[in-house]
Design a protein around this motif. Structure first.
Motif, short mmCIF file in Angstrom:
data_model
loop_
_atom_site.label_atom_id
_atom_site.label_comp_id
_atom_site.label_asym_id
_atom_site.label_seq_id
_atom_site.Cartn_x
_atom_site.Cartn_y
_atom_site.Cartn_z
N UNK A 1 0.83 -1.21 0.00
CA UNK A 1 0.00 0.00 0.00
C UNK A 1 0.86 1.26 0.00
N UNK A 2 1.92 1.26 0.82
CA UNK A 2 2.81 2.42 0.87
C UNK A 2 3.54 2.61 -0.45
N UNK A 3 3.95 1.51 -1.07
CA UNK A 3 4.60 1.60 -2.37
C UNK A 3 3.66 2.20 -3.42
N UNK A 4 2.39 1.83 -3.35
CA UNK A 4 1.41 2.39 -4.28
C UNK A 4 1.25 3.89 -4.07
N UNK A 5 1.20 4.30 -2.80
CA UNK A 5 1.06 5.72 -2.48
C UNK A 5 2.25 6.51 -3.03
N UNK A 6 3.46 5.99 -2.81
CA UNK A 6 4.64 6.68 -3.30
C UNK A 6 4.72 6.67 -4.82
N UNK A 7 4.28 5.58 -5.43
CA UNK A 7 4.28 5.49 -6.89
C UNK A 7 3.47 6.64 -7.48
N UNK A 8 2.28 6.87 -6.94
CA UNK A 8 1.43 7.95 -7.45
C UNK A 8 2.03 9.31 -7.09
N UNK A 9 2.61 9.41 -5.91
CA UNK A 9 3.27 10.65 -5.50
C UNK A 9 4.37 11.01 -6.50
N UNK A 10 5.20 10.03 -6.86
CA UNK A 10 6.28 10.28 -7.82
C UNK A 10 5.73 10.75 -9.16
N UNK A 11 4.64 10.11 -9.61
CA UNK A 11 4.06 10.48 -10.89
C UNK A 11 3.49 11.90 -10.86
N UNK A 12 2.91 12.28 -9.73
CA UNK A 12 2.37 13.63 -9.61
C UNK A 12 3.50 14.66 -9.66
N UNK A 13 4.62 14.36 -8.99
CA UNK A 13 5.76 15.26 -9.03
C UNK A 13 6.28 15.45 -10.44
N UNK A 14 6.38 14.35 -11.18
CA UNK A 14 6.86 14.44 -12.56
C UNK A 14 5.85 15.20 -13.43
N UNK A 15 4.57 14.96 -13.18
CA UNK A 15 3.53 15.66 -13.94
C UNK A 15 3.61 17.17 -13.69
N UNK A 16 3.84 17.56 -12.45
CA UNK A 16 3.97 18.99 -12.15
C UNK A 16 5.17 19.59 -12.88
N UNK A 17 6.28 18.85 -12.86
CA UNK A 17 7.50 19.35 -13.50
C UNK A 17 7.34 19.45 -15.01
N UNK A 18 6.79 18.40 -15.62
CA UNK A 18 6.77 18.32 -17.08
C UNK A 18 5.58 19.04 -17.71
N UNK A 19 4.46 19.11 -17.00
CA UNK A 19 3.24 19.60 -17.62
C UNK A 19 2.63 20.81 -16.91
N UNK A 20 2.30 20.63 -15.63
CA UNK A 20 1.47 21.64 -14.97
C UNK A 20 2.18 22.98 -14.82
N UNK A 21 3.41 22.98 -14.37
CA UNK A 21 4.11 24.26 -14.17
C UNK A 21 4.45 24.94 -15.50
N UNK A 22 5.04 24.23 -16.47
CA UNK A 22 5.36 24.91 -17.74
C UNK A 22 4.13 25.34 -18.53
N UNK A 23 3.00 24.62 -18.38
CA UNK A 23 1.81 24.88 -19.20
C UNK A 23 0.64 25.38 -18.36
N UNK A 24 0.93 26.05 -17.27
CA UNK A 24 -0.11 26.45 -16.32
C UNK A 24 -1.23 27.24 -16.97
N UNK A 25 -0.89 28.17 -17.85
CA UNK A 25 -1.92 29.00 -18.48
C UNK A 25 -2.90 28.15 -19.28
#
Length: 336
Positions: free
Chosen positions: A276-300
């Motif tokens: 369960x903890x591994x699953x939580x961290x897996x999604x956490x890691x993906x969210x961090x990468x999503x913020x870096x690659x997509x959300x912050x550069x393309x916020x507008x």
């Protein structure tokens, strides 16, 4: 001379039918089923053929190691070009805050006409509309920009609750800081009634080598750990807990669902983690990468609805690649 074909025995026919069935439905197996089937098939192959397959798989690992070097260089190139983007990010921040009033410009893209009146609105989007009902020509900057961006992202909105919104509305910027094979997501806050911090951070560390325990799912540097930060809550304003009073003498503090658990990820080693903890961290890691690659550069584009996000496909694809299924723990990312 006419040759009469031999009739197959009943057992042979059944074996052939089973083989045809298995091979015909292989494409419809789920990832785990397909992997188990093929692993089992390989074990029954002749030793000489298995030996060749071992050599080919070793060559695949050599390929991954070269690819890893490529991705590592790409990371440093990304960091280099990020420095060139900082001036654009700073200008964006100034426009959003109202510090800079830009000159009017014509769009550099072709406008797309859409009948928004026919679109259904859920609870979150109705609340977003309420936020902007008071906006007029005298309004400075773009109020609640980052709150709106976060709430219009399918991946992030699932971990934002109503009680989080007053504090998230005080966000002035979300930025990225690159380090040596790591990056930090930085949340900048204006003065508010909830926290003393002006800055909340989450740092993600990338792998420098292949995971030799199972290297065959390599598709770039993996996040191997993340480190949050301590939130300095003002008295009585901690959004991640609530006090339950059992009696005049007895009460307790229990965790509640909140976006701000994001800054306090599990601190266990991989060996000590349950599934369960591994699953939580897996999604956490993906969210961090999503913020870096997509959300912050393309916020507008999130704000204006021009970013098309397929989070369900994204999660399913990653789950299939990593060989396990989530058990409804997406929401548990923010509940310890």
């Amino acid at each position: 001379m006419e040759v009469t074909p031999c009739k197959k025995s009943n057992d042979e026919r059944i074996d052939k039918e089973e083989e045809d069935y298995k091979m015909g439905t292989l494409a419809y197996f789920r990832a785990n089923e397909r992997r188990r089937f093929l692993h089992g098939m390989v074990k029954f192959l002749p030793k000489s053929l298995q030996s060749r397959l071992t050599v080919l798989k070793n060559m695949q690992i050599d390929y991954f190691d070269i690819e890893r070097q490529l991705y590592e260089e790409m990371f440093y190139i990304e960091r280099k070009y990020h420095e060139k983007l900082v001036s654009l990010y700073n200008k964006r921040k100034d426009i959003i805050s109202g510090k800079l009033e830009p000159d009017n410009e014509l769009p550099k893209w072709k406008e797309f006409k859409e009948n928004s009146s026919e679109m259904p609105l859920n609870y979150d989007y109705c609340n977003i509309l309420k936020i902007y009902k008071s906006v007029n020509e005298e309004t400075k900057g773009v109020p609640n920009f980052w709150l709106t961006v976060l709430k219009t992202s399918e991946r992030i909105s699932d971990i934002i609750y109503e009680l989080d919104e007053p504090l998230l509305s005080k966000l002035t910027d979300i930025t990225i800081d690159y380090n040596d094979l790591s990056y930090t997501i930085e949340f900048h806050f204006d003065e508010n009634e909830y926290i003393h911090n002006k800055l909340l951070t989450k740092q993600y560390f990338l792998s420098k080598s292949l995971d030799m325990e199972y290297p065959f799912n390599y598709d770039g540097p993996n996040v191997i750990k993340c480190v949050g930060c301590e939130i300095e809550w003002k008295d009585g304003k901690n959004l991640t807990v609530k006090k339950i009073k059992y009696s005049e003498e007895e009460d307790d503090v229990v965790p509640v669902a909140s976006f701000f658990h994001f800054f306090n990820p599990p601190k266990l080693s991989k060996e000590d983690m349950d599934v369960e903890t591994q699953e939580i961290l897996f999604i956490d890691f993906e969210i961090g990468q999503f913020m870096r690659d997509e959300l912050i550069p393309r916020a507008i584009l999130f704000f204006t609805g021009d970013y098309f996000e397929d989070s369900e496909h994204f999660i399913e694809e990653k789950i299939a690649k990593n060989g396990y299924e989530l058990s409804g723990n997406f929401k548990k990312l923010h509940i310890k």
